[in-house]
Write a protein that holds these residues in place. Structure first.
Motif, PDB file in Angstrom:
ATOM      1  N   ILE A  97       0.839  -1.197   0.000  1.00  0.00           N
ATOM      2  CA  ILE A  97       0.000   0.000   0.000  1.00  0.00           C
ATOM      3  C   ILE A  97       0.878   1.253   0.000  1.00  0.00           C
ATOM      4  CG2 ILE A  97      -1.937  -1.120   1.150  1.00  0.00           C
ATOM      5  CD1 ILE A  97      -1.090   0.274   3.753  1.00  0.00           C
ATOM      6  N   GLY A  98       0.263   2.381  -0.398  1.00  0.00           N
ATOM      7  CA  GLY A  98       1.008   3.601  -0.685  1.00  0.00           C
ATOM      8  C   GLY A  98       2.073   4.000   0.317  1.00  0.00           C
ATOM      9  N   ASN A  99       1.707   4.126   1.606  1.00  0.00           N
ATOM     10  CA  ASN A  99       2.696   4.638   2.562  1.00  0.00           C
ATOM     11  C   ASN A  99       3.840   3.643   2.770  1.00  0.00           C
ATOM     12  OD1 ASN A  99       1.311   2.766   4.208  1.00  0.00           O
ATOM     13  ND2 ASN A  99       1.658   3.987   6.059  1.00  0.00           N
ATOM     14  N   THR A 100       3.550   2.355   2.522  1.00  0.00           N
ATOM     15  CA  THR A 100       4.594   1.336   2.673  1.00  0.00           C
ATOM     16  C   THR A 100       5.499   1.295   1.445  1.00  0.00           C
ATOM     17  OG1 THR A 100       3.141   0.060   4.113  1.00  0.00           O
ATOM     18  CG2 THR A 100       5.004  -1.105   3.154  1.00  0.00           C
ATOM     19  N   SER A 101       4.898   1.387   0.248  1.00  0.00           N
ATOM     20  CA  SER A 101       5.730   1.449  -0.954  1.00  0.00           C
ATOM     21  C   SER A 101       6.652   2.656  -0.913  1.00  0.00           C
ATOM     22  CB  SER A 101       4.854   1.509  -2.215  1.00  0.00           C
ATOM     23  OG  SER A 101       4.555   0.208  -2.675  1.00  0.00           O
ATOM     24  N   LYS A 102       6.159   3.740  -0.335  1.00  0.00           N
ATOM     25  CA  LYS A 102       6.985   4.940  -0.210  1.00  0.00           C
ATOM     26  C   LYS A 102       8.244   4.658   0.620  1.00  0.00           C
ATOM     27  CE  LYS A 102       6.329   9.822   0.734  1.00  0.00           C
ATOM     28  NZ  LYS A 102       5.344  10.854   1.057  1.00  0.00           N
ATOM     29  N   LEU A 103       8.088   3.851   1.658  1.00  0.00           N
ATOM     30  CA  LEU A 103       9.244   3.485   2.484  1.00  0.00           C
ATOM     31  C   LEU A 103      10.206   2.569   1.731  1.00  0.00           C
ATOM     32  CD1 LEU A 103       7.455   3.040   5.889  1.00  0.00           C
ATOM     33  CD2 LEU A 103       9.306   4.644   5.418  1.00  0.00           C
ATOM     34  N   TYR A 104       9.640   1.644   0.940  1.00  0.00           N
ATOM     35  CA  TYR A 104      10.527   0.812   0.118  1.00  0.00           C
ATOM     36  C   TYR A 104      11.283   1.684  -0.885  1.00  0.00           C
ATOM     37  CZ  TYR A 104       8.697  -3.676   1.835  1.00  0.00           C
ATOM     38  OH  TYR A 104       8.374  -4.758   2.618  1.00  0.00           O
ATOM     39  N   ALA A 105      10.589   2.676  -1.437  1.00  0.00           N
ATOM     40  CA  ALA A 105      11.250   3.593  -2.369  1.00  0.00           C
ATOM     41  C   ALA A 105      12.386   4.329  -1.667  1.00  0.00           C
ATOM     42  CB  ALA A 105      10.236   4.580  -2.945  1.00  0.00           C
ATOM     43  N   LYS A 106      12.127   4.769  -0.437  1.00  0.00           N
ATOM     44  CA  LYS A 106      13.184   5.443   0.327  1.00  0.00           C
ATOM     45  C   LYS A 106      14.356   4.500   0.583  1.00  0.00           C
ATOM     46  CE  LYS A 106      10.706   9.063   2.752  1.00  0.00           C
ATOM     47  NZ  LYS A 106      10.451   9.736   4.022  1.00  0.00           N
ATOM     48  N   ALA A 107      14.036   3.245   0.888  1.00  0.00           N
ATOM     49  CA  ALA A 107      15.100   2.273   1.171  1.00  0.00           C
ATOM     50  C   ALA A 107      16.038   2.122  -0.025  1.00  0.00           C
ATOM     51  CB  ALA A 107      14.499   0.919   1.553  1.00  0.00           C
ATOM     52  N   PHE A 108      15.444   2.012  -1.213  1.00  0.00           N
ATOM     53  CA  PHE A 108      16.268   1.702  -2.389  1.00  0.00           C
ATOM     54  C   PHE A 108      16.735   2.935  -3.158  1.00  0.00           C
ATOM     55  CE2 PHE A 108      14.194  -2.333  -1.501  1.00  0.00           C
ATOM     56  CZ  PHE A 108      15.295  -3.175  -1.550  1.00  0.00           C
ATOM     57  N   PHE A 109      16.016   4.047  -3.024  1.00  0.00           N
ATOM     58  CA  PHE A 109      16.385   5.247  -3.793  1.00  0.00           C
ATOM     59  C   PHE A 109      17.094   6.305  -2.941  1.00  0.00           C
ATOM     60  CE2 PHE A 109      12.564   4.537  -6.888  1.00  0.00           C
ATOM     61  CZ  PHE A 109      13.268   3.527  -7.527  1.00  0.00           C
ATOM     62  N   GLU A 110      16.912   6.265  -1.620  1.00  0.00           N
ATOM     63  CA  GLU A 110      17.565   7.265  -0.758  1.00  0.00           C
ATOM     64  C   GLU A 110      18.574   6.621   0.184  1.00  0.00           C
ATOM     65  OE1 GLU A 110      14.565   9.566   1.263  1.00  0.00           O
ATOM     66  OE2 GLU A 110      14.055  10.690  -0.544  1.00  0.00           O
ATOM     67  N   GLN A 111      18.107   5.657   0.990  1.00  0.00           N
ATOM     68  CA  GLN A 111      19.016   4.944   1.903  1.00  0.00           C
ATOM     69  C   GLN A 111      20.147   4.317   1.077  1.00  0.00           C
ATOM     70  OE1 GLN A 111      19.056   4.452   5.276  1.00  0.00           O
ATOM     71  NE2 GLN A 111      20.737   2.986   5.213  1.00  0.00           N
ATOM     72  N   MET A 112      19.766   3.647  -0.019  1.00  0.00           N
ATOM     73  CA  MET A 112      20.722   3.250  -1.047  1.00  0.00           C
ATOM     74  C   MET A 112      20.435   4.141  -2.257  1.00  0.00           C
ATOM     75  SD  MET A 112      20.777  -0.888  -0.469  1.00  0.00           S
ATOM     76  CE  MET A 112      19.032  -1.026  -0.066  1.00  0.00           C
ATOM     77  N   ASP A 113      21.288   4.065  -3.277  1.00  0.00           N
ATOM     78  CA  ASP A 113      21.085   4.988  -4.402  1.00  0.00           C
ATOM     79  C   ASP A 113      20.900   4.233  -5.722  1.00  0.00           C
ATOM     80  OD1 ASP A 113      20.857   7.396  -5.760  1.00  0.00           O
ATOM     81  OD2 ASP A 113      23.025   7.668  -5.960  1.00  0.00           O
ATOM     82  N   PHE A 114      20.004   3.255  -5.711  1.00  0.00           N
ATOM     83  CA  PHE A 114      19.724   2.527  -6.943  1.00  0.00           C
ATOM     84  C   PHE A 114      19.016   3.427  -7.958  1.00  0.00           C
ATOM     85  CE2 PHE A 114      20.324  -1.269  -4.301  1.00  0.00           C
ATOM     86  CZ  PHE A 114      20.964  -2.118  -5.195  1.00  0.00           C
ATOM     87  N   ASP A 115      19.240   3.153  -9.252  1.00  0.00           N
ATOM     88  CA  ASP A 115      18.512   3.873 -10.301  1.00  0.00           C
ATOM     89  C   ASP A 115      17.108   3.327 -10.491  1.00  0.00           C
ATOM     90  OD1 ASP A 115      20.564   5.689 -11.297  1.00  0.00           O
ATOM     91  OD2 ASP A 115      21.611   3.889 -11.984  1.00  0.00           O
ATOM     92  N   SER A 116      16.891   2.079 -10.100  1.00  0.00           N
ATOM     93  CA  SER A 116      15.600   1.447 -10.398  1.00  0.00           C
ATOM     94  C   SER A 116      15.338   0.299  -9.437  1.00  0.00           C
ATOM     95  CB  SER A 116      15.602   0.911 -11.830  1.00  0.00           C
ATOM     96  OG  SER A 116      16.522  -0.163 -11.943  1.00  0.00           O
ATOM     97  N   ILE A 117      14.087  -0.125  -9.417  1.00  0.00           N
ATOM     98  CA  ILE A 117      13.695  -1.266  -8.595  1.00  0.00           C
ATOM     99  C   ILE A 117      12.617  -2.060  -9.327  1.00  0.00           C
ATOM    100  CG2 ILE A 117      12.009   0.180  -7.349  1.00  0.00           C
ATOM    101  CD1 ILE A 117      12.452  -1.594  -4.886  1.00  0.00           C
ATOM    102  N   THR A 118      12.668  -3.377  -9.219  1.00  0.00           N
ATOM    103  CA  THR A 118      11.582  -4.189  -9.775  1.00  0.00           C
ATOM    104  C   THR A 118      10.411  -4.204  -8.786  1.00  0.00           C
ATOM    105  OG1 THR A 118      12.551  -6.218  -8.873  1.00  0.00           O
ATOM    106  CG2 THR A 118      13.099  -5.683 -11.153  1.00  0.00           C
ATOM    107  N   VAL A 119       9.194  -4.089  -9.338  1.00  0.00           N
ATOM    108  CA  VAL A 119       7.991  -3.963  -8.516  1.00  0.00           C
ATOM    109  C   VAL A 119       6.922  -4.938  -9.030  1.00  0.00           C
ATOM    110  CG1 VAL A 119       6.125  -2.373  -7.824  1.00  0.00           C
ATOM    111  CG2 VAL A 119       8.479  -1.529  -7.976  1.00  0.00           C
TER     112      VAL A 119
END
Lengths: 272, 272
Positions: A97-119
């Motif tokens: 759900i939205g607020n949780t996906s946002k945290l996954y996005a933060k994990a992979f795009f901010e905490q780490m600096d990946f260009d992309s993630i499979t969803v």
């Protein structure tokens, strides 16, 4: 990374190779096990020897997660070691759900600096959109995967006679553009890729199935390539485990180079 | 944990409450921030005050993953602190090809010792089965979720006029039993739960939507309960953020106790 930069790299290297970093302690050469961080040491040498031929690296997150907090440290170090001009994919298959996906996005795009993630698409728009809100970051959405289980739901006919994967392709194009959304498309059937390509003519496809999982590179290019290449073809085991000896880096480089040469020709023939 | 033990706990505590540990540094009481591990300290006190009323705890893995390796350490400590007779759910929404799902299973069932994990069904049988091979461990498969995006794909009519979520319910019952497979079923519509219950009469449902996400507990019980309860109803924010002051643990306990009292009555009325 934006789409033009990715395509520039593809042209510069004459390659659309993605190297899958499915790094497994039980499979890496045993002399590495005495290192403080054997996983990172392995990845480092793989990257050193394949970076000239690859336009993307794709760590499979499960392999790191299975090692606990230490695995995440190996992943973080690996990501930082990858040259900045190479596209990075967190193969994580997340989605909630939205607020949780946002945290996954933060994990992979901010905490780490990946260009992309499979969803994974099952939970729909609000599970995917939070990942699309980051500038120059990408979602790679599961459309048609290459595993046996893809037949269970992905090819089911839905209303209007469209298979589920087509619904995913069509509906998700309302959420993102070919500048921040790619698709996972299984490689094992060339004609199937042609069919998928019809529903998403301009998007990049991440094709996971060349190498150990089977699938012909020629077929994928012939049926799947577009004017900006539109393909990232992954090889994991065929490259990273080409040798179990001290020469594993060199051998990995040789395998990557073989694929790059083949890809150079395919780009000439089909990237139009 | 096996099904009988879970049901025994439900009867013993007269509760089918799952407490969601969606622990967020920006929401926990500020006095905790001086602790070495504020996330664990918060969870510890929440567990201390709610363990008498809860039969399950469900950490939302994204919240821990977003904090990097340190987050995984807080998660591990939290899991070890939860009393052994309480069912634990890794709300992780994982799912990938067979060898990768196997590694996710190892991460959550061996590296950590969760009783269950939420799994996304899009990739089909071989993405789910590896989780089912662990004794006394459970898959909680997404069937019909409570978010807006559930309408994008989950309710699409497939061949034979069955909505996709029904296909997921029916097909997955060929892979696992009501002793190792549960379903995520959104709580917002009582009649919808009755419909889902028809397709899986004996399985446990994890209902995520009571509390901040809305949904009536009475409706859920009336339409969803079966002879072994068959429900784990989650509340996260309504319990864990009941107070932002030093009394947050006590207030969380009070909220959990309120729900438990309501649940005791519902079990009497509908668990038949």
């Amino acid at each position: 990374m934006d789409k033009q930069t990715l395509f520039d790299n593809i042209q510069k290297k004459s390659s659309f190779l993605c190297v899958g970093l499915d790094t497994d302690l039980s499979k890496i050469p045993s002399h590495l096990l005495k290192e403080a961080d054997p996983i990172f040491e392995f990845n480092k040498q793989i990257i050193d020897h394949t970076a000239d031929y690859a336009v993307a690296y794709k760590p499979n997150i499960a392999f790191y997660e299975a090692m606990g907090p230490k695995g995440w440290e190996s992943l973080q170090k690996t990501l930082e070691y990858i040259p900045k001009d190479i596209f990075t994919i967190a193969d994580a298959k997340r989605g909630d759900i939205g607020n949780t996906s946002k945290l996954y996005a933060k994990a992979f795009f901010e905490q780490m600096d990946f260009d992309s993630i499979t969803v994974a698409p099952y939970m729909g728009k609000d599970s995917v959109s939070p990942f699309l809100e980051f500038a120059d970051k990408w979602v790679i959405l599961l459309a048609l995967t290459s595993n046996e289980g893809s037949k269970d739901f992905q090819i089911l006919d839905t209303n209007a006679g469209k298979p589920l994967f087509q619904q995913v392709l069509e509906k998700s194009q309302e959420w993102g553009t070919d500048g921040n959304l790619m698709y996972v498309v299984g490689a094992t059937r060339g004609e199937k890729i042609a069919e998928v390509r019809k529903f998403a003519p301009h998007h990049f496809f991440l094709v996971p199935g060349v190498g150990a999982q089977g699938g012909s590179l020629e077929e994928v290019a012939k049926y799947g390539m577009n004017s900006t290449c539109g393909l990232l073809v992954n090889s994991s085991r065929g490259i990273i485990y080409a040798s179990a000896e001290k020469d594993f880096g060199v051998k990995a480089g040789e395998e990557a180079f073989k694929l790059q040469k083949e890809m150079a020709k395919l780009l000439e023939d089909y990237c139009k």
